[in-house]
Design a protein around this motif. Structure first.
Motif, short mmCIF file in Angstrom:
data_model
loop_
_atom_site.label_atom_id
_atom_site.label_comp_id
_atom_site.label_asym_id
_atom_site.label_seq_id
_atom_site.Cartn_x
_atom_site.Cartn_y
_atom_site.Cartn_z
N THR A 1 74.78 -25.01 29.90
CA THR A 1 73.82 -24.84 29.21
C THR A 1 74.17 -23.63 28.20
O THR A 1 75.31 -23.47 27.99
CB THR A 1 72.38 -23.86 29.92
OG1 THR A 1 71.49 -23.48 29.24
CG2 THR A 1 73.14 -22.64 30.86
N SER A 2 73.42 -23.04 27.40
CA SER A 2 73.67 -22.11 26.40
C SER A 2 72.45 -21.35 25.69
O SER A 2 71.44 -21.57 26.25
CB SER A 2 74.31 -23.22 25.06
OG SER A 2 72.94 -23.88 24.68
N ASN A 3 73.09 -20.36 25.25
CA ASN A 3 72.01 -19.49 24.25
C ASN A 3 72.32 -19.55 22.75
O ASN A 3 73.16 -19.05 22.24
CB ASN A 3 72.49 -18.01 24.87
CG ASN A 3 71.40 -17.09 24.30
OD1 ASN A 3 70.76 -17.39 23.37
ND2 ASN A 3 71.46 -15.89 24.86
N PRO A 4 71.28 -20.15 22.35
CA PRO A 4 71.54 -20.50 21.02
C PRO A 4 71.24 -19.36 19.91
O PRO A 4 71.71 -19.22 18.88
CB PRO A 4 70.23 -21.46 20.59
CG PRO A 4 69.34 -21.39 21.62
CD PRO A 4 69.87 -20.82 23.01
N GLU A 5 70.61 -18.47 20.50
CA GLU A 5 70.69 -17.02 19.70
C GLU A 5 72.05 -16.21 19.54
O GLU A 5 72.15 -15.67 18.40
CB GLU A 5 69.57 -16.01 20.50
CG GLU A 5 68.21 -16.67 20.45
CD GLU A 5 67.28 -15.83 21.14
OE1 GLU A 5 67.73 -14.35 21.41
OE2 GLU A 5 66.06 -15.84 21.30
N THR A 6 72.98 -16.38 20.55
CA THR A 6 74.16 -15.72 20.46
C THR A 6 75.48 -16.88 20.47
O THR A 6 76.51 -16.44 20.25
CB THR A 6 74.31 -14.73 21.66
OG1 THR A 6 74.45 -15.76 22.86
CG2 THR A 6 73.39 -13.99 21.69
N ASN A 7 75.03 -18.14 20.16
CA ASN A 7 76.06 -19.02 20.17
C ASN A 7 76.98 -19.11 21.40
O ASN A 7 78.22 -19.13 21.29
CB ASN A 7 76.97 -19.27 18.77
CG ASN A 7 76.10 -19.66 17.85
OD1 ASN A 7 74.77 -19.95 17.98
ND2 ASN A 7 76.62 -19.80 16.77
N THR A 8 76.28 -18.75 22.72
CA THR A 8 77.31 -18.68 23.87
C THR A 8 76.97 -19.85 24.63
O THR A 8 75.97 -20.25 25.07
CB THR A 8 76.80 -17.41 24.39
OG1 THR A 8 76.99 -16.18 23.62
CG2 THR A 8 77.48 -17.07 25.77
N GLN A 9 78.22 -20.41 25.31
CA GLN A 9 78.01 -21.42 26.30
C GLN A 9 77.94 -20.72 27.50
O GLN A 9 78.72 -19.55 27.78
CB GLN A 9 79.22 -22.32 26.13
CG GLN A 9 79.45 -23.48 26.96
CD GLN A 9 80.56 -24.35 27.57
OE1 GLN A 9 81.73 -23.41 27.37
NE2 GLN A 9 80.64 -25.56 27.71
N ILE A 10 77.11 -21.29 28.62
CA ILE A 10 76.94 -20.67 29.85
C ILE A 10 77.08 -21.78 31.00
O ILE A 10 76.41 -22.89 30.90
CB ILE A 10 75.63 -20.13 30.22
CG1 ILE A 10 75.38 -18.95 28.86
CG2 ILE A 10 75.62 -19.40 31.49
CD1 ILE A 10 74.02 -18.60 28.72
N ILE A 11 77.91 -21.67 31.76
CA ILE A 11 78.25 -22.53 32.93
C ILE A 11 77.87 -21.93 33.97
O ILE A 11 78.23 -21.02 34.81
CB ILE A 11 79.76 -23.06 32.94
CG1 ILE A 11 80.27 -23.67 31.62
CG2 ILE A 11 79.87 -24.08 34.04
CD1 ILE A 11 81.83 -23.89 31.49
N THR A 12 76.62 -22.59 34.49
CA THR A 12 76.02 -22.11 36.10
C THR A 12 76.04 -23.26 36.99
O THR A 12 76.22 -24.52 36.97
CB THR A 12 74.56 -21.64 35.72
OG1 THR A 12 73.78 -22.81 35.22
CG2 THR A 12 74.60 -20.55 34.59
N ARG A 13 75.49 -22.89 38.13
CA ARG A 13 75.52 -23.78 39.31
C ARG A 13 74.04 -23.34 39.97
O ARG A 13 73.45 -22.32 40.20
CB ARG A 13 76.35 -23.53 40.48
CG ARG A 13 77.68 -23.92 40.15
CD ARG A 13 78.75 -23.17 39.39
NE ARG A 13 79.80 -23.61 39.09
CZ ARG A 13 80.66 -23.14 38.16
NH1 ARG A 13 80.40 -21.98 37.40
NH2 ARG A 13 81.93 -23.93 37.99
#
Length: 796
Positions: free
Chosen positions: A610-622
């Motif tokens: 997933t990602s946070n489009p406000e901070t351009n951050t990629q997030i890998i979760t389970r």
């Protein structure tokens, strides 16, 4: 010994043999006339021939036998052999045994000399490797990838349409998954493998772990009264080169059996990664190229000894050590909404990684009587440790490569230790009405891992406690099972069982001071039915319930930063997923096999990109985020078009219906997947084989992800020399470089992410195999009653 015998007597109070004599009779005939002088042999449960006779002029024969299990064999020149297992507890008339004439031409002789590549059994598919040229000089992982209906991609082993599979060796579970499992399998020589069992719905005797069932690797055994050594030297050339030396030794004399193997591998691989993230304010495109140093040393030793004709004890030891180094060059290009290049980040890193695992097994098998009642005990200890040390510097540049600043500089250090003890007891208990088996297993797993992060942007190492963590995880599993099978005449066979598993897990993050405890008790039933309509047609139906437990590293809640705009975190609240698996199959002359299957998954979990489009951050979760219904139909066709051309072919149509059970701001989508493979072996002479293989998988959608196509075209060649004591083999693998993972796409929070990975699937291999030994060791003139046991201990 008296105490042990007394214990066995208490556990099984009715093991006594009746000494009465019973009459076994029958007639031998062809389709047109009775057959005289046919040889009838009777073997006991030890495989030893105890009686023999010949048929009379009218084809009749008569034998007196005591109560017990026997194998009846009938042989006659120009006719196919006949074998049948039978329980003698009363007078039995076998009626007329029809022998079919065997062809005498050269074509049939050549074909019959080869073992069938694929054999369908009630609860599993058996894949024999000896006819596959492409596995010469290879390892166990590449051999698994050639098995029908099995795909190895992105560090997972999947049975098509059914999910990720666990792996066993000689019926013993390997306590590794993912990349660690693949590295371990790469240390095992394919030439040391007898066959591979694909068990999509494993019987209750086996662990219920793994949505996609089990892959059981059966290792070769030493021939009785002989010793043998096989040495294999191979060289793989991709962008770089890898050299592998393997040696396998077997010794079997009288009561003593010994096997040892050694594997050394050294060289380099080239990995390429391509990752695109389409943020609202522009594309972020990551390209990575890594030179991977491969350095592996592994070995195995196994010893078995017959204390008596009824008791066998044994010990096995396996050790594997990997020390790969990774030198990576990562380039991240960031674009604006007009698709103009804004800036570039260059990340250079060097990773020193090492892992070590060792496995100990001690076992005892006691044959209680001549009725095939056996009691076996296994004690296993598994120890795995790994370390990871990565130094990296990421620098920002203007589009014209003018230096801006240092984005990030640091050092990641991590260590992991896993220890597992397991104790298992199995009883095989044939009864008059049904063949019964039952047993128990207890398992204790302890894992400790830590992550340390040092900020080095100032030139000095400064520990960052916010990015450092220690995580402890324990898992205790207790299981009981019972299984029964019954044959009704020669047409129907049934098998059913149930496994009860109680699991207790505890995960604790010292840094976050967070603990999560799970405790659950579940029943896992299995059922199989098989109907043999005639010599040509066999139908079967099976069902099994499975569990898929999260790996302990997925439960660690700590956040690990990959770079300043990307991090990965585990989830201590993950719960196991469960699956119900149904399969109906039909076999026509063991040439054409049809399989229809349905697999229902609840509480499905997986990795979310997933990602946070406000901070351009990629997030890998389970997360446990889906439930799905997977279904498909598979066709496989075995053909011998001529005496010099044999072919194995498969075609699968796969589909799925996925629903998200968690709000992840994404929509599921599914499509049809078609998987086709053909493996063709050509006999160019008595000592020369050519193999041409091709596979193709269409692009498909399943749940959150879309996956691009994959294909592979391989050519293998093998030449036997010096009466088959030496083989030279050549393999060109994935000639067009199209089998890698490509266009792995997901859209979450409105951000599209596309990932591709190419890990040196295209290469050429040259192998030299040398066999030598002695088949005439002087031995005492006696046989031993451990043939069946050795199939399980891997010691024969």
């Amino acid at each position: 010994m008296k105490k042990a015998n007394y214990l066995i007597f208490l556990l099984v109070p009715f093991f006594c043999l009746a000494q009465a004599s019973f009459k076994l009779k029958g007639k031998i005939s062809s389709e047109t006339t009775p057959l005289e002088w046919a040889d009838i042999s009777v073997s006991n449960s030890e495989g030893k021939i105890i009686y023999g006779t010949t048929s009379m002029k009218d084809g009749s024969f008569e034998i007196n036998l005591k109560k017990g299990f026997y194998k009846i064999g009938v042989t006659l020149i120009r006719f196919n052999e006949f074998e049948k297992e039978i329980l003698i507890e009363k007078d039995i008339d076998l009626g007329t045994i029809l022998l079919k004439e065997s062809a005498t031409g050269l074509k049939e002789v050549i074909i019959q000399s080869n073992k069938k590549t694929i054999e369908q059994k009630t609860d599993r598919l058996v894949y024999n490797l000896e006819n596959n040229v492409t596995t010469v000089g290879g390892d166990a992982l590449s051999a698994i990838n050639t098995a029908p209906g099995v795909v190895v991609q992105n560090n997972t082993i999947n049975i098509l349409g059914k999910g990720t599979s666990r792996v066993m060796i000689d019926g013993r579970m390997i306590e590794l998954v993912g990349e660690e499992l693949n590295n371990y399998l790469k240390s095992i020589s394919a030439s040391d493998i007898k066959n591979i069992e694909i068990i999509s719905n494993p019987p209750s005797k086996y662990e219920a772990e793994g949505t996609g069932g089990l892959i059981n690797i059966i290792m070769k055994k030493g021939v009785r009264d002989s010793w043998k050594n096989t040495t294999t030297l191979s060289y793989d050339q991709n962008k770089y080169g890898i050299t592998t030396l393997r040696d396998n030794f077997f010794y079997h004399k009288n009561k003593f059996r010994f096997a040892a193997s050694m594997n050394v591998k050294s060289g380099y691989l080239n990995d390429k990664d391509d990752f695109k993230m389409y943020f609202p304010d522009g594309l972020s495109h990551l390209k990575s190229e890594t030179k991977v140093k491969t350095e592996n040393l592994s070995g195995k030793a196994a010893l078995d000894y017959d204390l008596s004709e009824r008791i066998t004890i044994g010990f096995q030891f396996l050790r594997d050590r990997n020390n790969p180094d990774f030198k990576s060059d990562i380039r991240i290009e960031n674009y604006n909404t007009q698709n103009d290049l804004d800036n570039i980040t260059l990340n250079k890193s060097f990773t020193d990684k090492g892992s070590r695992n060792q496995t100990y097994n001690a076992h005892m098998i006691t044959k209680l009587d001549d009725l095939k009642r056996k009691l076996s005990f296994d004690i296993d200890y598994f120890d795995y440790s790994s370390n990871f040390n990565r130094n990296f510097v990421a620098k920002n540049y203007m589009p014209d490569m003018t230096f801006i600043d240092v984005n990030q500089s640091g050092r990641n250090v991590s260590n992991q230790d896993i220890k597992n003890w397991s104790f298992k007891a199995d009883m095989e208990h044939p009864l008059q009405a049904v063949n019964l088996s039952y047993g128990a297993k207890i398992s204790f797993t302890n894992s400790e891992s830590d992550v340390l992060y040092y900020n080095t942007i100032t030139g000095f190492q400064e520990l960052d406690p916010n990015q450092s963590n220690r995580f402890r995880y324990t898992e205790n599993n207790h299981a009981l099972y019972v299984n029964a099978n019954k044959n009704l005449g020669e047409s129907w066979s049934f098998q059913m069982g149930v496994r009860l598993e109680n699991t207790h897990t505890t995960g604790f993050s010292e840094t976050l001071n967070q603990e999560k405890v799970n405790d659950y008790l579940k029943l896992f039933p299995t059922f199989y039915a098989s109907y043999k309509k005639n010599e040509s047609n066999t139908f079967s139906l099976n069902y099994g319930k499975r569990i898929n437990r999260p790996r302990f590293d997925l439960l660690n809640p700590f956040r690990i930063y990959i770079n300043s705009n990307s991090y990965s975190e585990g989830n201590p609240f993950l719960i196991p997923s469960f699956s119900d698996n149904f399969e109906f199959s039909h076999s026509y002359k063991e040439i054409l096999r049809t399989s229809v299957f349905v697999n229902s998954i609840t509480d499905g979990y997986g990795v979310l990109f997933t990602s946070n489009p406000e901070t351009n951050t990629q997030i890998i979760t389970r997360e446990n985020y889906f439930k799905s219904l997977n279904y498909g139909i598979g066709e496989s066709y075995s053909a011998s078009f001529t005496n010099w051309w044999s072919s194995e072919n498969s075609l699968y149509f796969l589909g799925a219906k996925t629903e998200f059970i968690k709000d992840i701001n994404a929509k599921p989508s599914n499509s049809l997947q078609i998987d086709f493979s053909t493996n063709n072996t050509f006999l160019l002479g008595k000592t020369t084989k050519l193999q041409i293989d091709f596979m193709y998988t269409t692009p498909f959608k399943e749940g959150l992800y879309k996956v691009g196509y994959a294909s592979s075209f391989d050519i293998g060649f093998k030449q036997d020399l010096f009466n088959k004591t030496m083989q030279i083999a050549f393999l060109a693998n994935d000639i067009f470089n199209t089998s890698y993972l490509k266009d792995f796409t997901s859209v979450v929070n409105g951000v599209k992410q596309v990932y591709s990975q190419n890990s040196s699937s295209r290469f050429v291999r040259l192998s030299l195999v040398y066999n030598f030994g002695n088949k005439k060791i002087n031995v005492q003139q006696r046989d031993f009653g451990n043939k069946e046991e050795n199939k399980r201990t891997g010691s024969n």
